[in-house]
Design a protein around this motif. Structure first.
Motif, mmCIF file in Angstrom:
data_model
loop_
_atom_site.group_PDB
_atom_site.id
_atom_site.type_symbol
_atom_site.label_atom_id
_atom_site.label_comp_id
_atom_site.label_asym_id
_atom_site.label_seq_id
_atom_site.Cartn_x
_atom_site.Cartn_y
_atom_site.Cartn_z
ATOM 1 N N PRO A 143 0.823 -1.202 0.000
ATOM 2 C CA PRO A 143 0.000 0.000 0.000
ATOM 3 C C PRO A 143 0.865 1.264 0.000
ATOM 4 N N ALA A 144 0.344 2.306 -0.594
ATOM 5 C CA ALA A 144 1.102 3.561 -0.704
ATOM 6 C C ALA A 144 1.525 4.074 0.666
ATOM 7 N N ALA A 145 0.653 3.912 1.676
ATOM 8 C CA ALA A 145 0.971 4.404 3.016
ATOM 9 C C ALA A 145 2.170 3.653 3.600
ATOM 10 N N VAL A 146 2.294 2.373 3.288
ATOM 11 C CA VAL A 146 3.411 1.577 3.779
ATOM 12 C C VAL A 146 4.721 2.045 3.153
ATOM 13 N N ARG A 147 4.712 2.243 1.855
ATOM 14 C CA ARG A 147 5.929 2.711 1.183
ATOM 15 C C ARG A 147 6.336 4.087 1.706
ATOM 16 N N ALA A 148 5.381 4.979 1.864
ATOM 17 C CA ALA A 148 5.688 6.325 2.360
ATOM 18 C C ALA A 148 6.248 6.262 3.773
ATOM 19 N N HIS A 149 5.697 5.379 4.597
ATOM 20 C CA HIS A 149 6.145 5.226 5.977
ATOM 21 C C HIS A 149 7.609 4.790 6.018
ATOM 22 N N LEU A 150 7.960 3.836 5.177
ATOM 23 C CA LEU A 150 9.333 3.331 5.161
ATOM 24 C C LEU A 150 10.296 4.338 4.531
ATOM 25 N N GLU A 151 9.894 4.941 3.443
ATOM 26 C CA GLU A 151 10.781 5.885 2.758
ATOM 27 C C GLU A 151 11.050 7.133 3.583
ATOM 28 N N SER A 152 10.100 7.504 4.430
ATOM 29 C CA SER A 152 10.280 8.694 5.266
ATOM 30 C C SER A 152 11.176 8.436 6.467
ATOM 31 N N GLY A 153 11.392 7.158 6.793
ATOM 32 C CA GLY A 153 12.154 6.819 7.990
ATOM 33 C C GLY A 153 11.330 6.826 9.257
ATOM 34 N N ALA A 154 10.031 7.044 9.128
ATOM 35 C CA ALA A 154 9.165 7.101 10.312
ATOM 36 C C ALA A 154 9.106 5.758 11.031
ATOM 37 N N GLY A 155 9.419 4.677 10.317
ATOM 38 C CA GLY A 155 9.340 3.358 10.927
ATOM 39 C C GLY A 155 10.627 2.886 11.565
ATOM 40 N N GLU A 156 11.606 3.792 11.737
ATOM 41 C CA GLU A 156 12.897 3.354 12.278
ATOM 42 C C GLU A 156 12.762 2.845 13.703
ATOM 43 N N THR A 157 13.521 1.820 14.000
ATOM 44 C CA THR A 157 13.460 1.132 15.290
ATOM 45 C C THR A 157 14.608 1.564 16.202
ATOM 46 N N PRO A 158 14.451 1.408 17.526
ATOM 47 C CA PRO A 158 15.571 1.694 18.445
ATOM 48 C C PRO A 158 16.708 0.697 18.233
ATOM 49 N N LYS A 159 17.938 1.188 18.356
ATOM 50 C CA LYS A 159 19.114 0.402 17.991
ATOM 51 C C LYS A 159 19.906 -0.081 19.210
ATOM 52 N N PRO A 160 20.791 -1.076 19.011
ATOM 53 C CA PRO A 160 21.678 -1.510 20.100
ATOM 54 C C PRO A 160 22.484 -0.337 20.647
ATOM 55 N N GLY A 161 22.667 -0.336 21.951
ATOM 56 C CA GLY A 161 23.352 0.765 22.602
ATOM 57 C C GLY A 161 22.415 1.800 23.178
ATOM 58 N N ASP A 162 21.137 1.708 22.826
ATOM 59 C CA ASP A 162 20.137 2.632 23.362
ATOM 60 C C ASP A 162 20.049 2.433 24.879
ATOM 61 N N ALA A 163 20.247 3.495 25.630
ATOM 62 C CA ALA A 163 20.287 3.409 27.094
ATOM 63 C C ALA A 163 18.975 2.937 27.693
ATOM 64 N N ARG A 164 17.900 3.048 26.945
ATOM 65 C CA ARG A 164 16.596 2.657 27.473
ATOM 66 C C ARG A 164 16.463 1.139 27.665
ATOM 67 N N PHE A 165 17.406 0.383 27.123
ATOM 68 C CA PHE A 165 17.371 -1.070 27.298
ATOM 69 C C PHE A 165 18.284 -1.546 28.428
ATOM 70 N N GLU A 166 18.949 -0.641 29.100
ATOM 71 C CA GLU A 166 19.846 -1.023 30.188
ATOM 72 C C GLU A 166 19.082 -1.709 31.315
ATOM 73 N N GLY A 167 19.668 -2.787 31.836
ATOM 74 C CA GLY A 167 19.037 -3.526 32.928
ATOM 75 C C GLY A 167 18.057 -4.581 32.475
ATOM 76 N N HIS A 168 17.720 -4.598 31.180
ATOM 77 C CA HIS A 168 16.811 -5.609 30.676
ATOM 78 C C HIS A 168 17.585 -6.903 30.395
ATOM 79 N N ARG A 169 16.854 -8.003 30.320
ATOM 80 C CA ARG A 169 17.496 -9.298 30.108
ATOM 81 C C ARG A 169 16.612 -10.170 29.227
#
Length: 437
Positions: free
Chosen positions: A238-264
């Protein structure tokens, strides 16, 4: 003999079949493999200590209900929560609510369950624990479209991915970037509580970030990677899916993100464990067992050709192993759907194997999905013997024609060779065993 679905993953084989009954022996190995990776067997020893504050259980996947049951049976403190599993894969729990939803294509029930899950983890404190129970199938069951996308958008992409022949890693890369919760975003919703994820792996190689699209773990893939998968397989989105990906709006949190500290995260069960259990069982029965790999991927019919070549070399040359022996393998094959037949990847594998072996004497095989459901059918898989093609021909069945139509289910159903266990409530993906006598 049919084993009720509520018991299928919990019962170890009771009899000791020998080479005189190859079908019973192969079924025995499959049952042993499934029992070894059941939640009740694998989960209790991985439970963390209760926290100072609350414990909230959330989770998604085909094993989620059985995992929740195991938590309840072994948890010493207060407990509440919600998990979502596939229709028919539920199990009764007292303190953790179990919701059923659609798989492999998500539905509104899964979307509602995901929203309720998010609501349950709001306003937690640093003293609280979120115990997240994740297993294969969670990608479809945890249906939370990213902002700007709809459930219909996700359904369309899922259907296209399932027919494309994409690997599970490629499919989950796309799914992560179209979700509000996958690719680590669910863990961020739990802040500031500590998140402990318990996983049953259906992923070749057991990468925890890929299991159910890694809802509580940081993600190394990008929107660009998702677009590359879509381009590789020529998937119309769908056009909305392509636009979402091309805009970078769907980017995910990456390794090293401090918000994952203490998780297991801990992986409780995997294909390797299932294969090792089956190998040990074979050796108990006096049969040499050889594990080829726990992470075989590729088109089911191509994988079948390789297995057939190896089985033929053993049967006719005694290389690289002497017979009698059994070859074991796991992983997740794919099927590029070109026909209109019924059948999952394990039925497709066996049908291609039958064609390649062409009635080779002394070779028998089983291929099943450890969750009890081969694709979207009601069988776990099927059995194959040296007489399979001859029996089919007597019924007017052409193995080659059925394979061209992706109709492994129809082929083995006509022979009465389907294996029906019902949902096993675990999931470490494909199990294959080839017996050469």
């Amino acid at each position: 003999m049919f084993v009720p679905a509520s018991q299928a993953a919990l019962l170890a084989p009771q009899r000791a079949p020998g080479l005189s009954d190859p079908r019973a022996l192969l079924r025995d190995l499959f049952d042993t493999a499934v029992a070894a990776v059941s939640a009740g067997h694998c989960l209790p020893q991985h439970l963390p200590a209760p926290p100072k504050g609350r414990t909230v259980v959330i989770g998604a996947g085909k094993a989620a209900a059985a995992m929740a049951q195991a938590v309840e049976a072994h948890w010493s403190g207060p407990l509440s929560g919600l998990v979502v599993t596939r229709y028919g894969h539920g199990a009764p729990c007292r303190r953790i609510e179990v919701v059923e939803a659609a798989h492999p294509v998500p539905d509104a029930a899964g979307q509602r369950a995901a929203q309720r899950m998010v609501e349950l983890v709001q306003e937690l404190t640093a003293d609280d624990l979120v115990l997240c129970l994740i297993s294969g199938g969670g990608s479809a069951l945890l249906a939370a479209p990213a902002p700007g996308l709809t459930l219909a958008d996700k359904q369309a992409v899922n259907k296209a991915l399932l027919r494309s022949g994409a690997s599970i890693a490629e499919m989950n890369c796309v799914r992560k970037h179209l979700s509000a919760l996958k690719g680590g975003r669910l863990a961020l919703q739990c802040a500031p509580a500590r998140v402990h994820t318990l996983l049953i792996s259906d992923i070749p190689g057991d990468d925890p970030t890929l299991i159910a699209s890694g809802p509580t773990l940081p993600d190394v893939t990008t929107c660009a990677d998702a677009l590359a998968v879509i381009a590789k397989y020529g998937i119309e989105v769908p056009a909305a899916v392509r636009a979402h990906l091309e805009s970078g709006a769907g980017e995910t949190p990456k390794p090293g993100d401090a918000r994952f500290e203490g998780h297991r995260s801990d992986t409780l069960a995997s294909a390797q464990q299932a294969l090792e259990a089956a190998a040990a069982r074979a050796r108990e029965l006096g049969l040499a067992a050889h594990i080829l790999s726990d992470c075989i991927e590729g088109e089911a019919r191509d994988v079948a050709l390789v297995h057939a070549g190896l089985a033929r070399q053993i049967a006719q040359r005694g290389q690289p192993f002497d017979k009698p022996c059994v070859l074991l393998s796991g992983g997740e094959t794919t099927v590029t759907v070109r026909g209109n037949g019924r059948g999952g990847r394990n039925a497709e594998f066996l049908l291609a194997l039958a064609v390649a072996l062409d009635g080779l004497p002394g070779v028998h095989a089983i291929a099943c999905d450890t969750d009890g459901i081969d694709g979207s059918e009601d069988n776990a898989g099927a059995l194959l013997g040296p007489d399979t093609l001859a029996r089919a021909a007597a019924l007017g069945q052409s193995a080659r024609a059925r394979l061209a139509d992706n109709d492994g289910y129809g082929f083995f159903a006509a022979l009465g060779d389907l294996i029906v266990t019902g949902p096993t409530r675990t999931n470490v993906n494909d199990f294959r065993a080839i017996l050469i006598v």
